[in-house]
Every structure is written in C-alpha cells, then in structure tokens.
Motif scaffolding. Structure first.
Motif, PDB file in Angstrom:
ATOM      1  N   ALA A 199       0.842  -1.206   0.000  1.00 35.35           N
ATOM      2  CA  ALA A 199       0.000   0.000   0.000  1.00 35.35           C
ATOM      3  C   ALA A 199       0.879   1.259   0.000  1.00 35.35           C
ATOM      4  CB  ALA A 199      -0.908  -0.006   1.211  1.00 35.35           C
ATOM      5  N   GLN A 200       2.033   1.191   0.672  1.00 37.65           N
ATOM      6  CA  GLN A 200       2.945   2.343   0.673  1.00 37.65           C
ATOM      7  C   GLN A 200       3.486   2.591  -0.738  1.00 37.65           C
ATOM      8  OE1 GLN A 200       6.654   2.022   2.875  1.00 37.65           O
ATOM      9  NE2 GLN A 200       6.973   4.240   2.805  1.00 37.65           N
ATOM     10  N   VAL A 201       3.853   1.516  -1.397  1.00 36.09           N
ATOM     11  CA  VAL A 201       4.403   1.640  -2.751  1.00 36.09           C
ATOM     12  C   VAL A 201       3.348   2.277  -3.666  1.00 36.09           C
ATOM     13  CG1 VAL A 201       5.348   0.328  -4.704  1.00 36.09           C
ATOM     14  CG2 VAL A 201       5.862  -0.387  -2.351  1.00 36.09           C
ATOM     15  N   LYS A 202       2.095   1.851  -3.507  1.00 38.33           N
ATOM     16  CA  LYS A 202       1.004   2.382  -4.324  1.00 38.33           C
ATOM     17  C   LYS A 202       0.818   3.887  -4.061  1.00 38.33           C
ATOM     18  CE  LYS A 202      -3.309   0.960  -3.773  1.00 38.33           C
ATOM     19  NZ  LYS A 202      -4.359   0.021  -3.416  1.00 38.33           N
ATOM     20  N   LEU A 203       0.833   4.280  -2.771  1.00 41.67           N
ATOM     21  CA  LEU A 203       0.632   5.691  -2.429  1.00 41.67           C
ATOM     22  C   LEU A 203       1.808   6.541  -2.919  1.00 41.67           C
ATOM     23  CD1 LEU A 203      -0.786   5.156   1.171  1.00 41.67           C
ATOM     24  CD2 LEU A 203      -2.058   5.957  -0.815  1.00 41.67           C
ATOM     25  N   ASN A 248       1.939   9.795  -5.761  1.00 39.81           N
ATOM     26  CA  ASN A 248       2.315  11.118  -5.208  1.00 39.81           C
ATOM     27  C   ASN A 248       1.449  11.544  -4.033  1.00 39.81           C
ATOM     28  OD1 ASN A 248       4.531  11.899  -6.633  1.00 39.81           O
ATOM     29  ND2 ASN A 248       3.281  12.614  -8.370  1.00 39.81           N
ATOM     30  N   GLN A 249       1.099  10.601  -3.165  1.00 34.32           N
ATOM     31  CA  GLN A 249       0.224  10.955  -2.045  1.00 34.32           C
ATOM     32  C   GLN A 249       1.001  11.070  -0.730  1.00 34.32           C
ATOM     33  OE1 GLN A 249      -3.511   8.895  -4.260  1.00 34.32           O
ATOM     34  NE2 GLN A 249      -3.597   8.821  -2.063  1.00 34.32           N
ATOM     35  N   MET A 250       2.258  11.492  -0.849  1.00 37.54           N
ATOM     36  CA  MET A 250       3.110  11.595   0.344  1.00 37.54           C
ATOM     37  C   MET A 250       2.905  12.945   1.036  1.00 37.54           C
ATOM     38  SD  MET A 250       7.083  10.680   0.608  1.00 37.54           S
ATOM     39  CE  MET A 250       7.946  12.208   0.561  1.00 37.54           C
ATOM     40  N   PHE A 296       4.867   8.957   5.335  1.00 37.23           N
ATOM     41  CA  PHE A 296       3.524   9.358   5.790  1.00 37.23           C
ATOM     42  C   PHE A 296       2.700   9.805   4.572  1.00 37.23           C
ATOM     43  CE2 PHE A 296       0.908  12.536   8.426  1.00 37.23           C
ATOM     44  CZ  PHE A 296       0.089  11.533   8.934  1.00 37.23           C
ATOM     45  N   TYR A 297       1.512   9.232   4.397  1.00 37.14           N
ATOM     46  CA  TYR A 297       0.735   9.420   3.160  1.00 37.14           C
ATOM     47  C   TYR A 297      -0.738   9.666   3.471  1.00 37.14           C
ATOM     48  CZ  TYR A 297       4.842   7.022   1.387  1.00 37.14           C
ATOM     49  OH  TYR A 297       6.131   6.680   1.116  1.00 37.14           O
ATOM     50  N   PHE A 298      -1.440  10.300   2.531  1.00 36.62           N
ATOM     51  CA  PHE A 298      -2.897  10.353   2.646  1.00 36.62           C
ATOM     52  C   PHE A 298      -3.489   9.390   1.622  1.00 36.62           C
ATOM     53  CE2 PHE A 298      -3.945  12.850  -1.153  1.00 36.62           C
ATOM     54  CZ  PHE A 298      -2.734  13.480  -1.423  1.00 36.62           C
ATOM     55  N   GLN A 325       3.247  -7.698  -1.613  1.00 36.79           N
ATOM     56  CA  GLN A 325       4.010  -7.878  -0.375  1.00 36.79           C
ATOM     57  C   GLN A 325       3.323  -7.091   0.729  1.00 36.79           C
ATOM     58  OE1 GLN A 325       7.008  -9.441   0.233  1.00 36.79           O
ATOM     59  NE2 GLN A 325       6.993 -10.283  -1.844  1.00 36.79           N
ATOM     60  N   ARG A 326       2.746  -7.785   1.703  1.00 35.13           N
ATOM     61  CA  ARG A 326       2.199  -7.065   2.859  1.00 35.13           C
ATOM     62  C   ARG A 326       3.240  -7.091   3.968  1.00 35.13           C
ATOM     63  NH1 ARG A 326      -3.022  -5.112   2.835  1.00 35.13           N
ATOM     64  NH2 ARG A 326      -1.712  -3.524   3.771  1.00 35.13           N
ATOM     65  N   ARG A 327       3.455  -5.972   4.618  1.00 41.89           N
ATOM     66  CA  ARG A 327       4.453  -5.901   5.694  1.00 41.89           C
ATOM     67  C   ARG A 327       3.852  -5.263   6.939  1.00 41.89           C
ATOM     68  NH1 ARG A 327      10.036  -6.200   4.302  1.00 41.89           N
ATOM     69  NH2 ARG A 327      10.203  -6.762   2.114  1.00 41.89           N
ATOM     70  N   TRP A 328       4.045  -5.926   8.070  1.00 39.83           N
ATOM     71  CA  TRP A 328       3.561  -5.400   9.346  1.00 39.83           C
ATOM     72  C   TRP A 328       4.707  -5.379  10.338  1.00 39.83           C
ATOM     73  CZ3 TRP A 328       0.920  -9.419   6.853  1.00 39.83           C
ATOM     74  CH2 TRP A 328      -0.330  -9.098   6.335  1.00 39.83           C
TER      75      TRP A 328
END
Ligand SMILES: C[S@@+](CC[C@H](N)C(=O)[O-])C[C@H]1O[C@@H](n2cnc3c(N)ncnc32)[C@H](O)[C@@H]1O
Length: 288
Positions: free
Chosen positions: A212-216, A220-222, A227-229, A275-278
């Motif tokens: 999800a971070q890679v997608k955001l 350009n939702q940084m 930290f992203y919206f 890849q899900r990461r927790w």
C-alpha cells in the motif's frame, strides 16, 4: 538590530480560515502554508488542518463502511495471550487486567478480547463519534466491562478520563499510523501517564515496504517521509524498526520484542502478488 522581513500572510494563516478552507486538498494547503508562512506557523497550520481533516475523514469512513471493513482480530490472543490473561506467574488473581484500546474503530480488537478473557476490563477510546456509536450498539457491548469514550489522543489528556497509572496493558492496533509523526511523541506521553509502572504497550501496524505504501508513493500521495494520505482522506504512516524504537525509547519505554514480518498475498483474479508488511512490538514502561 536587523529589521524583520514581514510578508503579508494570506487569509489562510488565520486559524478560522484554515477551518473554512477544508475543501482544499492536503498537498495544496500544505504547500500554500509552507510558501507563505514561517516554518513554525506552517507546521501549526498543517497540524491544525490535519487533525480536523483526519477526524472528519474517519467519521465519514465509519458512516460509509459501518463495521464491515475490518475483521475481528482473533490473532491477538495467540500473539499476546500472556499479556491479557489474569493468570500471572501461575497464580490466579481475583481481578482481571485493565486494558486500554486506543483507536477502537468498530471494536474488532475489543470484542474478541472481552469474549476470551472474562475478567478483563477495557477502557477504549477513539476520536470518531461514528465509531463510538458502532461500538456502543454492538450486540456484545457490556457497559460493566467496557468504558468506551471519545478522545483525540493527539491533544486531549487521557488522565481526564482514566486514573493515572491504572492501566496494565495498552493496545495500539493499526492506530499510531493514523497519527501525524509530529504528534506521536505527545501521544506516547499521554499513554504513559495512564499506564502502570512496568505496564506494556502492544503495537501492531504497517511497516515500510508494504504494498500500500508503494502504491501511495507512485500516486504522489506523500505528506512527509513514510507518511501518506489515502483516497478517502485518512492517513497512514509506515514504520521502520529504527523509527519505532527511537520513538518509544525517547518516550521512556523499553523494547521487549519487535518483529517485522512479510506475507506474499496473491490476487488470482488479477494474476498479481503483493508484499504485505507489518510490524509487531511490545514495549515496557521503563522505571517507576
Ligand atoms: C485502522 S483503525 C484501527 C481500529 C482498531 N484498533 C482495530 O483493531 O480494528 C484506526 C482508528 O484510529 C482512530 N484514530 C485516528 N486518529 C486518532 C486520534 N488522534 N485519537 C483517537 N483515535 C484516533 C480512527 O478513528 C480509527 O478508528
């Protein structure tokens, strides 16, 4: 004495104007503030805007999804059963543990724990009134065992609602990531005041590199580093072990355990893997 250079701030700098300009997208308001104001003012505007927007977006989220979005978190018993159990060191105590669940959402942490540990008492807070209504109308809500209330832990004192040093365990389940990293130190001090000496914080949250971070990032939702919206306006921080340990150690906690784990999730319909990461961690309130 050098003359201060004063540029006329745009109306946006007035706190009320910040509230009124709520319809502006986050990156616009953030860039606007940083070009026209001093760093301190622009930070204050961003924080003020962030906390108002964040609450509205979470309220909207629960209005829309009700209790259908998250699943009950039954894995908590398996991962951390010893922290919830009243059976300490083999000696069964008369009273169960006192837990505080911060950011309870639709109650997916609260209800499985209440069912599995009959002596557990849970204080539970969330800043969303919509979430509070969902939890209070749940068929398993029991007012004798759950004290659910609204609190924005980024600026309201938990000690006004719970006795200081009275909580054994605090759960932060995908909650700290919803808070601006600038506010995290305040949140931890807030939690520390209600936690008993040697009490624990149990945290599970998103880790850096999650798909999800890679997608955001690609969209350009940084807002700031890691930290992203999201599309619905809610925000998410992605934790590295370094960041999380520094944050907690600086707040006066000891690290008991910390693991980042990764799972490959397959979407057969789209023929894709993610890849899900927790990150999962336990912290102890250091000292007395
Ligand atoms: C991803 S949900 C986690 C829900 C829950 N912990 C669970 O196990 O399903 C994050 C929650 O944190 C709440 N939250 C975000 N910022 C908050 C704040 N500043 N104070 C209190 N709650 C907040 C949101 O309303 C949302 O319900």
């Amino acid at each position: 004495m050098s003359a201060a250079i004063i540029t006329t701030p745009p109306p946006l700098c007035h706190p009320r104007a910040v509230g009124q300009s709520f319809f502006l997208p986050w990156p616009t308001i953030s860039r606007f503030a940083s070009s026209y104001c001093t760093k301190r003012d622009s930070d204050a505007i961003n924080e003020h805007y962030f906390s108002r927007k964040s609450l509205k977006c979470w309220d909207k989220f629960y209005k829309r999804h009700q209790n259908k979005f998250f699943k009950d978190r039954h894995y908590l018993e398996k991962d951390w059963g010893k922290y919830f159990s009243d059976n300490d060191n083999g000696a069964i105590s008369a009273d169960g543990k006192v837990l505080l669940e911060v950011g309870f959402g639709a109650g997916n942490t609260i209800f499985p724990l209440i069912a599995a540990y009959p002596k557990l008492f849970i204080h539970a807070c969330d800043f969303s009134t919509e979430a509070l209504n969902l939890v209070k109308s749940h068929s398993n809500f029991d007012g004798d065992r759950i004290n659910a209330f609204t609190c924005d832990v980024t600026h309201e004192e938990l000690c006004d609602k719970i006795l200081p040093s009275s909580v054994d365990v605090i759960t932060l389940i995908f909650m700290l990531s919803a808070v601006s990293p600038n506010k995290m130190p305040f949140v931890l001090q807030n939690l520390k005041k209600v936690l008993k000496p040697n009490g624990q914080i149990l945290l599970r949250d998103y880790a850096v590199g999650d798909f999800a971070q890679v997608k955001l990032e690609n969209r350009n939702q940084m807002i700031s580093d890691n930290f992203y919206f999201r599309g619905d306006g809610t925000c998410s921080y992605y934790f590295s072990e370094d960041f999380l340990s520094n944050l907690l150690v600086n707040a006066g906690f000891e690290i008991v355990d910390m693991t980042t784990y990764c799972r490959q999730v397959e979407n057969r319909f789209r023929n894709m893997t993610f890849q899900r990461r927790w990150i999962r961690a336990v912290f102890n309130k250091a000292g007395l």
